[in-house]
Design a protein around this motif. Structure first.
Motif, short mmCIF file in Angstrom:
data_model
loop_
_atom_site.label_atom_id
_atom_site.label_comp_id
_atom_site.label_asym_id
_atom_site.label_seq_id
_atom_site.Cartn_x
_atom_site.Cartn_y
_atom_site.Cartn_z
N TYR A 11 32.81 62.84 -88.90
CA TYR A 11 33.10 61.23 -88.76
C TYR A 11 32.04 60.59 -87.66
O TYR A 11 31.54 59.52 -87.81
CB TYR A 11 34.48 60.88 -88.28
N VAL A 12 31.67 61.38 -86.69
CA VAL A 12 31.03 60.90 -85.34
C VAL A 12 29.87 61.83 -85.13
O VAL A 12 29.98 62.80 -84.96
CB VAL A 12 31.60 60.52 -84.24
N TYR A 13 28.57 61.34 -85.25
CA TYR A 13 27.45 62.34 -84.99
C TYR A 13 26.21 61.50 -84.35
O TYR A 13 26.18 60.37 -84.48
CB TYR A 13 27.18 62.94 -86.28
N GLY A 14 25.20 62.43 -84.10
CA GLY A 14 24.02 61.77 -83.91
C GLY A 14 24.07 60.82 -82.35
O GLY A 14 24.81 61.37 -81.43
N ALA A 15 23.41 59.83 -82.23
CA ALA A 15 23.49 58.96 -80.98
C ALA A 15 24.83 58.43 -80.74
O ALA A 15 25.26 58.33 -79.62
CB ALA A 15 22.43 57.75 -81.32
N THR A 16 25.80 58.35 -81.60
CA THR A 16 26.86 57.57 -81.50
C THR A 16 28.06 58.85 -80.72
O THR A 16 28.55 58.39 -79.72
CB THR A 16 27.73 57.33 -82.98
N LEU A 17 27.75 59.99 -81.22
CA LEU A 17 28.48 61.33 -80.80
C LEU A 17 27.95 61.26 -79.40
O LEU A 17 28.87 61.39 -78.31
CB LEU A 17 28.20 62.29 -81.44
N LEU A 18 26.54 61.30 -78.84
CA LEU A 18 26.21 61.25 -77.61
C LEU A 18 26.67 60.09 -76.55
O LEU A 18 27.17 60.17 -75.59
CB LEU A 18 24.62 61.11 -77.68
N TYR A 19 26.64 58.94 -77.21
CA TYR A 19 27.27 57.84 -76.41
C TYR A 19 28.77 57.80 -76.22
O TYR A 19 29.22 57.59 -75.12
CB TYR A 19 27.22 56.68 -77.43
N LEU A 20 29.76 58.28 -77.16
CA LEU A 20 30.98 58.56 -76.93
C LEU A 20 31.13 59.55 -75.99
O LEU A 20 31.87 59.37 -75.04
CB LEU A 20 31.57 59.14 -78.08
N CYS A 21 30.51 60.60 -75.88
CA CYS A 21 30.59 61.60 -74.92
C CYS A 21 30.16 61.36 -73.69
O CYS A 21 31.10 61.67 -72.66
CB CYS A 21 29.83 63.08 -75.22
N SER A 22 29.13 60.42 -73.44
CA SER A 22 28.72 60.05 -72.14
C SER A 22 30.07 58.98 -71.74
O SER A 22 30.11 59.06 -70.39
CB SER A 22 27.41 59.26 -72.02
N GLU A 23 30.52 58.12 -72.44
CA GLU A 23 31.49 57.10 -71.91
C GLU A 23 32.86 58.17 -71.66
O GLU A 23 33.53 57.80 -70.63
CB GLU A 23 31.87 56.10 -72.91
N ILE A 24 33.30 58.85 -72.33
CA ILE A 24 34.24 59.80 -72.17
C ILE A 24 34.11 60.54 -70.89
O ILE A 24 35.23 60.73 -70.13
CB ILE A 24 34.63 60.82 -73.18
N ASN A 25 32.95 61.20 -70.66
CA ASN A 25 32.62 61.61 -69.14
C ASN A 25 32.85 60.69 -67.99
O ASN A 25 33.07 61.36 -66.94
CB ASN A 25 31.11 62.38 -69.32
N LYS A 26 32.56 59.72 -68.26
CA LYS A 26 32.73 58.48 -67.03
C LYS A 26 34.23 58.38 -66.74
O LYS A 26 34.65 57.72 -65.68
CB LYS A 26 32.23 57.43 -67.40
N VAL A 27 35.27 58.55 -67.85
CA VAL A 27 36.70 58.42 -67.38
C VAL A 27 37.01 59.70 -66.67
O VAL A 27 37.02 60.79 -67.19
CB VAL A 27 37.26 58.26 -68.84
N SER A 28 37.82 59.32 -65.67
CA SER A 28 38.49 60.38 -65.20
C SER A 28 40.09 59.90 -64.88
O SER A 28 40.56 58.84 -64.45
CB SER A 28 37.82 60.56 -63.69
N PHE A 29 41.04 60.75 -65.19
CA PHE A 29 42.28 60.62 -65.26
C PHE A 29 43.02 61.64 -64.14
O PHE A 29 42.65 62.83 -64.00
CB PHE A 29 43.17 61.07 -66.46
N ASP A 30 43.26 60.68 -62.96
CA ASP A 30 43.67 61.49 -61.77
C ASP A 30 45.00 62.30 -61.90
O ASP A 30 45.99 61.68 -62.53
CB ASP A 30 43.58 60.67 -60.36
#
Length: 117
Positions: A98-117
């Protein structure tokens, strides 16, 4: 002697009252309500972070098909789905239909920014 007898009688009466089905039902209901309330408070910060992530990602997925948008929003709806997505598609770089290419890279970078303490 009289005080001891009265205290023992009061304790026995308290035990009988607390073991009644009505009191057990009432205390159980109160425990369930309190447990739900505490769970809701504990997950409030998590839901807030997920909502912020959804709002950041929403403009970037607007060009996707409806089923792709639904898939991404479903991923961003819970912490476990988000961690699963991150592990398989961001870290292990498995293929996502469903998600690939630049969209996948963007999602991964945004997910990496989120931290659940």
């Amino acid at each position: 002697m009289k005080r001891t007898f009265i205290v023992i009688l009061e304790i026995a009466l308290l035990v009988v009252i607390l073991r009644s089905s009505f009191v057990q039902y009432w205390l159980g209901d109160m425990q369930d309500s309190l447990s739900d309330w505490m769970t809701e408070i504990a997950s409030m910060a998590e839901r807030q972070k997920l909502n912020e992530l959804q709002e950041r990602v929403r403009p970037h997925i607007s060009a996707m098909n409806d089923y792709q948008k639904d898939y991404v929003m479903d991923i961003l709806s819970s912490r476990t789905k988000l961690e699963h997505f991150q592990r398989y598609y961001c870290i292990e770089q498995d293929k996502n239909p469903y998600v690939y290419g630049a969209t996948l890279l963007y999602l991964c970078s945004e997910i990496n920014k989120v931290s659940f303490d």
